[in-house]
Design a protein around this motif. Structure first.
Motif, PDB file in Angstrom:
ATOM      1  N   ASP A 156       0.833  -1.209   0.000  1.00 11.15           N
ATOM      2  CA  ASP A 156       0.000   0.000   0.000  1.00 11.15           C
ATOM      3  C   ASP A 156       0.865   1.255   0.000  1.00 11.15           C
ATOM      4  O   ASP A 156       0.417   2.316   0.386  1.00 11.15           O
ATOM      5  N   VAL A 235      -0.771  -9.181   4.890  1.00 11.39           N
ATOM      6  CA  VAL A 235      -2.020  -8.665   4.313  1.00 11.39           C
ATOM      7  C   VAL A 235      -3.104  -8.590   5.374  1.00 11.39           C
ATOM      8  O   VAL A 235      -3.842  -7.592   5.473  1.00 11.39           O
ATOM      9  N   ARG A 238      -2.450  -5.663   7.594  1.00 14.35           N
ATOM     10  CA  ARG A 238      -2.799  -4.416   6.904  1.00 14.35           C
ATOM     11  C   ARG A 238      -4.306  -4.189   6.902  1.00 14.35           C
ATOM     12  O   ARG A 238      -4.779  -3.056   7.097  1.00 14.35           O
ATOM     13  N   GLU A 239      -5.058  -5.234   6.686  1.00 16.83           N
ATOM     14  CA  GLU A 239      -6.512  -5.091   6.672  1.00 16.83           C
ATOM     15  C   GLU A 239      -7.051  -4.666   8.040  1.00 16.83           C
ATOM     16  O   GLU A 239      -8.065  -3.979   8.130  1.00 16.83           O
ATOM     17  N   GLN A 240      -6.367  -5.061   9.094  1.00 11.02           N
ATOM     18  CA  GLN A 240      -6.781  -4.673  10.445  1.00 11.02           C
ATOM     19  C   GLN A 240      -6.333  -3.266  10.798  1.00 11.02           C
ATOM     20  O   GLN A 240      -7.076  -2.510  11.438  1.00 11.02           O
TER      21      GLN A 240
END
Length: 267
Positions: A156, A235, A238-240
């Motif tokens: 990201d 990943v 990152r989503e959290q």
């Protein structure tokens, strides 16, 4: 032994009685504008405190809530530590001052205006020549997933793998915006760091976290060979942790600390 044997535990409080800050909503453009300017002044003061200021380099912009092609920015040559909300300058997309009493850093605005133009979802853009960000940028490296915090940037953020001197033309700004794409951050090779967010708080937090993550990576690599977090876990982390709302929440203790210690920034 304390307490009464066999005594029942007190019941849990209803969650609606517990405080938990969330981004405020404003009923008028004027209220939203004041809010963004206050947050911008606080972020600039924090950046000054953390040593991100380097001469007249370093800047944060915040999109005006009414005039979407105009942006509030720190006044050229004014120390971050002294900036009040009333000192901020409003400039149009060409870098021309439309409100305020100071010049703006034209090199800064060249980049920021193009990022804002390419990303209508972005409210704020932060760019400074911080020490560890510059050090990592000199290596031409991205962050690696070696800590929980760095995973927020996993896949990201991007590397702008070019350096052509001080960015003063719009085409350079457009190239930087294209490399940023939909990401939250850039490592500008031989230059420094840039972050964006859907609020001033988020953009400021991402810059703080990115700079610290650069520092950790440099220290870890200097000491040995860091163990990478695997792709799936990176990943998931990152989503959290990688959303702008999480960044906003993380910024709130800093907001409370700086505004209580330095209430003159509201002037």
């Amino acid at each position: 032994m304390h307490g009464t044997p066999g005594a029942a535990e007190p019941p849990p409080l209803p969650t609606n009685r517990l405080r938990f800050a969330m981004p405020p909503r404003h009923d008028s453009v004027e209220d939203e504008r004041r809010h963004r300017k206050e947050r911008l002044a606080s972020a600039l003061r924090l950046f000054g405190r953390y040593g991100f200021e380097d001469g007249v380099s370093g800047h944060i912009t915040a999109r005006d809530p009414e005039y979407s092609d105009c942006f509030w920015v720190n006044p050229f040559g004014v120390p971050f530590a002294h900036i009040r909300a009333s000192d901020l300058v409003l400039a149009n997309s060409e870098g021309q001052v439309v409100q305020g009493g100071h010049h703006v850093n034209q090199a800064a605005f060249t980049v920021h205006s193009q990022v804002h133009a390419a990303r209508p979802d972005v409210v704020a853009v932060a760019h400074c020549h911080s020490v560890h960000g510059r050090a990592l940028s000199a290596l031409g490296e991205l962050l690696e997933p070696i800590t929980q915090e760095s995973c927020a940037f996993y896949e990201d953020h991007a590397l702008y793998d070019s350096y052509s001197g001080v960015a003063v033309d719009a085409e350079e700004g457009r190239r930087i915006a294209r490399v940023l794409g939909s990401g939250k951050a850039l490592v500008l090779r031989n230059h420094g760091l840039l972050t964006v967010g859907d609020s001033v708080d988020a953009a400021a937090w991402w810059f703080l976290s990115l700079e610290r993550s650069c520092q950790v990576q440099l220290l870890a690599k200097g000491a040995g060979r860091p163990v990478l977090i695997d792709h799936r876990q990176a990943v998931a982390t990152r989503e959290q942790l990688g959303g702008d709302l999480v960044a906003w929440i993380n910024y709130q203790p800093l907001w409370q600390e700086v505004t209580r210690r330095e209430p003159d920034l509201f002037e």
